[in-house]
Motif scaffolding. Structure first.
Motif, PDB file in Angstrom:
ATOM      1  N   GLY A  88       0.712  -1.170  -0.033  1.00 36.90           N
ATOM      2  CA  GLY A  88       0.114  -0.015  -0.071  1.00 36.90           C
ATOM      3  C   GLY A  88       0.796   1.214  -0.070  1.00 36.90           C
ATOM      4  N   HIS A  89       0.382   2.308  -0.877  1.00 31.84           N
ATOM      5  CA  HIS A  89       1.083   3.408  -0.852  1.00 31.84           C
ATOM      6  C   HIS A  89       0.366   4.325  -0.032  1.00 31.84           C
ATOM      7  N   ALA A  90       1.000   5.038   0.955  1.00 34.39           N
ATOM      8  CA  ALA A  90       0.548   6.057   1.836  1.00 34.39           C
ATOM      9  C   ALA A  90      -0.826   5.613   2.559  1.00 34.39           C
ATOM     10  N   LEU A  91      -2.040   6.202   2.129  1.00 37.87           N
ATOM     11  CA  LEU A  91      -3.341   5.887   2.759  1.00 37.87           C
ATOM     12  C   LEU A  91      -3.452   4.173   2.493  1.00 37.87           C
ATOM     13  N   GLY A  92      -2.990   3.803   1.196  1.00 39.29           N
ATOM     14  CA  GLY A  92      -3.091   2.230   0.993  1.00 39.29           C
ATOM     15  C   GLY A  92      -2.383   1.528   1.897  1.00 39.29           C
ATOM     16  N   ILE A 148       3.208  18.754  -6.760  1.00 36.35           N
ATOM     17  CA  ILE A 148       4.118  19.279  -5.984  1.00 36.35           C
ATOM     18  C   ILE A 148       4.361  18.433  -4.650  1.00 36.35           C
ATOM     19  N   PHE A 149       3.212  17.816  -4.451  1.00 31.65           N
ATOM     20  CA  PHE A 149       3.100  16.782  -3.090  1.00 31.65           C
ATOM     21  C   PHE A 149       3.570  15.674  -3.418  1.00 31.65           C
ATOM     22  N   LEU A 150       3.386  15.168  -4.894  1.00 31.22           N
ATOM     23  CA  LEU A 150       3.837  13.621  -5.091  1.00 31.22           C
ATOM     24  C   LEU A 150       4.987  13.492  -5.518  1.00 31.22           C
ATOM     25  N   TYR A 151       5.792  14.685  -6.395  1.00 29.56           N
ATOM     26  CA  TYR A 151       7.340  14.350  -7.073  1.00 29.56           C
ATOM     27  C   TYR A 151       8.120  15.486  -6.785  1.00 29.56           C
ATOM     28  N   VAL A 214       4.823  13.155   3.463  1.00 30.31           N
ATOM     29  CA  VAL A 214       4.958  12.542   4.821  1.00 30.31           C
ATOM     30  C   VAL A 214       6.613  12.346   5.179  1.00 30.31           C
ATOM     31  N   PRO A 215       6.822  13.013   6.302  1.00 30.84           N
ATOM     32  CA  PRO A 215       8.246  12.806   6.572  1.00 30.84           C
ATOM     33  C   PRO A 215       8.792  11.323   6.799  1.00 30.84           C
ATOM     34  N   TRP A 216      10.007  10.830   6.261  1.00 25.94           N
ATOM     35  CA  TRP A 216      10.307   9.776   6.104  1.00 25.94           C
ATOM     36  C   TRP A 216      10.526   9.365   7.543  1.00 25.94           C
ATOM     37  N   THR A 217      10.809  10.178   8.373  1.00 29.48           N
ATOM     38  CA  THR A 217      10.991   9.429   9.787  1.00 29.48           C
ATOM     39  C   THR A 217       9.541   8.815  10.248  1.00 29.48           C
ATOM     40  N   CYS A 218       8.594   8.670   9.644  1.00 26.47           N
ATOM     41  CA  CYS A 218       7.104   8.201   9.883  1.00 26.47           C
ATOM     42  C   CYS A 218       7.616   6.785   9.695  1.00 26.47           C
ATOM     43  N   SER A 219       8.534   6.434   8.499  1.00 27.93           N
ATOM     44  CA  SER A 219       8.601   5.089   8.149  1.00 27.93           C
ATOM     45  C   SER A 219       9.605   4.428   9.385  1.00 27.93           C
ATOM     46  N   ARG A 220      10.611   5.568   9.430  1.00 20.12           N
ATOM     47  CA  ARG A 220      11.586   4.831  10.230  1.00 20.12           C
ATOM     48  C   ARG A 220      10.987   4.447  11.819  1.00 20.12           C
ATOM     49  N   HIS A 221       9.918   5.269  12.251  1.00 20.89           N
ATOM     50  CA  HIS A 221       9.094   4.742  13.375  1.00 20.89           C
ATOM     51  C   HIS A 221       8.579   3.650  13.029  1.00 20.89           C
ATOM     52  N   LEU A 222       7.851   3.360  12.009  1.00 21.38           N
ATOM     53  CA  LEU A 222       7.104   2.086  11.630  1.00 21.38           C
ATOM     54  C   LEU A 222       8.138   0.850  11.863  1.00 21.38           C
ATOM     55  N   HIS A 232      13.472   0.290   3.841  1.00 17.16           N
ATOM     56  CA  HIS A 232      14.372   0.566   2.335  1.00 17.16           C
ATOM     57  C   HIS A 232      14.037   2.008   2.360  1.00 17.16           C
ATOM     58  N   THR A 233      15.210   2.725   2.295  1.00 20.29           N
ATOM     59  CA  THR A 233      15.223   3.905   1.904  1.00 20.29           C
ATOM     60  C   THR A 233      16.038   4.682   0.876  1.00 20.29           C
ATOM     61  N   LEU A 234      15.354   5.720   0.276  1.00 23.99           N
ATOM     62  CA  LEU A 234      16.168   6.406  -0.842  1.00 23.99           C
ATOM     63  C   LEU A 234      16.378   7.923  -0.621  1.00 23.99           C
ATOM     64  N   PRO A 235      17.572   8.619  -1.119  1.00 20.77           N
ATOM     65  CA  PRO A 235      17.660   9.786  -0.826  1.00 20.77           C
ATOM     66  C   PRO A 235      16.390  10.834  -1.523  1.00 20.77           C
ATOM     67  N   HIS A 236      16.259  10.161  -2.683  1.00 21.89           N
ATOM     68  CA  HIS A 236      15.326  10.997  -3.454  1.00 21.89           C
ATOM     69  C   HIS A 236      14.352  10.194  -4.284  1.00 21.89           C
ATOM     70  N   GLY A 237      13.249  10.823  -4.649  1.00 24.11           N
ATOM     71  CA  GLY A 237      12.134  10.300  -5.314  1.00 24.11           C
ATOM     72  C   GLY A 237      11.086  10.678  -5.024  1.00 24.11           C
ATOM     73  N   GLY A 238      10.715  11.348  -3.838  1.00 28.83           N
ATOM     74  CA  GLY A 238       9.410  12.158  -3.563  1.00 28.83           C
ATOM     75  C   GLY A 238       8.402  11.020  -2.881  1.00 28.83           C
ATOM     76  N   HIS A 239       7.266  11.635  -2.773  1.00 31.72           N
ATOM     77  CA  HIS A 239       5.934  10.813  -2.261  1.00 31.72           C
ATOM     78  C   HIS A 239       5.832   9.857  -2.945  1.00 31.72           C
TER      79      HIS A 239
END
Length: 266
Positions: A88-92, A148-151, A214-222, A232-239
């Motif tokens: 799932g992506h974000a809401l998914g 703007i929010f996606l990419y 969505v701050p990537w730190t939310c994923s780190r918290h998960l 799995h993190t990437l430095p670039h790529g956006g939402h």
């Protein structure tokens, strides 16, 4: 309520990956993943979420992520899918977490892409801005701001025709202000943080450090609070890095899925 509009692709009795989109809700979001998943032998289910795309429909009030998880459960029943790997992506991703809590036997593993377990002030500010655009300028203003929010900015500048095409498509298929407000309210109300230790199944978490929504730190918290998580993190790529960094995203997802035992299928 009718079962959501969906597609089932790939081998009839193969192990199943169900793909759940973000706020836009459309199955088409996952086109960059389909060839990779099908080429690796996976049975793939995509669907348009209730109130969006071909599914349409009026949403209950108050609308919650639990309603969306129930829709997926009914979709699994309708497609004779005892268990799936849900990405799932974000809401998914929130839908996946909710389904894993409500019906754990139906979820073999989770893929959470730029997801979260509880509200955060930055994302809340972004959604307030998007709602203000919707109120002041209608569907066009809302959809014009969406890239703007996606990419990442550089990716948008490099792909102007694609971005423009997506904006016009989003305007043409906008689900309506009431539905969009209900969907945003549902994701903003979601909070399963205290329940994370109980989601004891393999979880692949993917995030980008330049996600503007969505701050990537939310994923780190998960990753820190789910018992069987890998980050799995990437430095670039956006939402929407499943689009902008599709090759790298797909390789990591397939590597995770290859590690998982295949649940029996009907």
């Amino acid at each position: 309520m009718p079962v959501l509009m969906h597609e089932v692709l790939g081998p009839a009795n193969g192990p199943t990956v169900l793909l759940s989109s973000g706020l836009g809700g459309a199955a088409a979001f996952w086109r960059p993943q389909l060839d990779a998943l099908l080429g690796a032998g996976w049975r793939v289910i995509t669907y348009d979420q209730r109130g969006t795309g071909r599914s349409g429909g009026i949403l209950p009030e108050p609308y919650r992520i639990a309603h969306m998880a129930q829709d997926v459960l009914e979709l699994l029943d309708a497609t004779h899918t005892p268990s799936c790997h849900l990405v799932g992506h974000a809401l998914g991703g929130l839908v996946g977490l909710q389904l894993a809590l409500d019906a754990p036997a139906r979820v073999a593993s989770l893929g959470l892409v730029n997801a979260w377990s509880q509200p955060n002030p930055h994302s809340a500010r972004c959604f307030e801005a998007r709602l203000a655009l919707l109120a002041a300028g209608g569907a066009r203003a809302y959809c014009e701001a969406q890239p703007i929010f996606l990419y990442p900015a550089a990716w948008c500048a490099e792909h102007p025709e694609r971005v423009e095409s997506e904006v016009e498509h989003a305007i043409a298929h906008f689900p309506g202000e009431t539905t969009m407000r209900q969907r945003i309210a549902a994701l903003r109300a979601f909070d399963c943080d205290a329940a994370l230790p109980g989601v004891d199944l393999p979880v692949w978490i993917s995030a980008t450090q330049d996600d503007a929504l969505v701050p990537w730190t939310c994923s780190r918290h998960l990753a820190a609070n789910l018992p069987q998580a890998q980050l799995h993190t990437l430095p670039h790529g956006g939402h929407a890095h499943s689009v902008t960094q599709a090759e790298t995203f797909n390789a990591s997802l397939l590597a995770f899925l290859a590690q998982q035992p295949h649940p029996p299928q009907a």
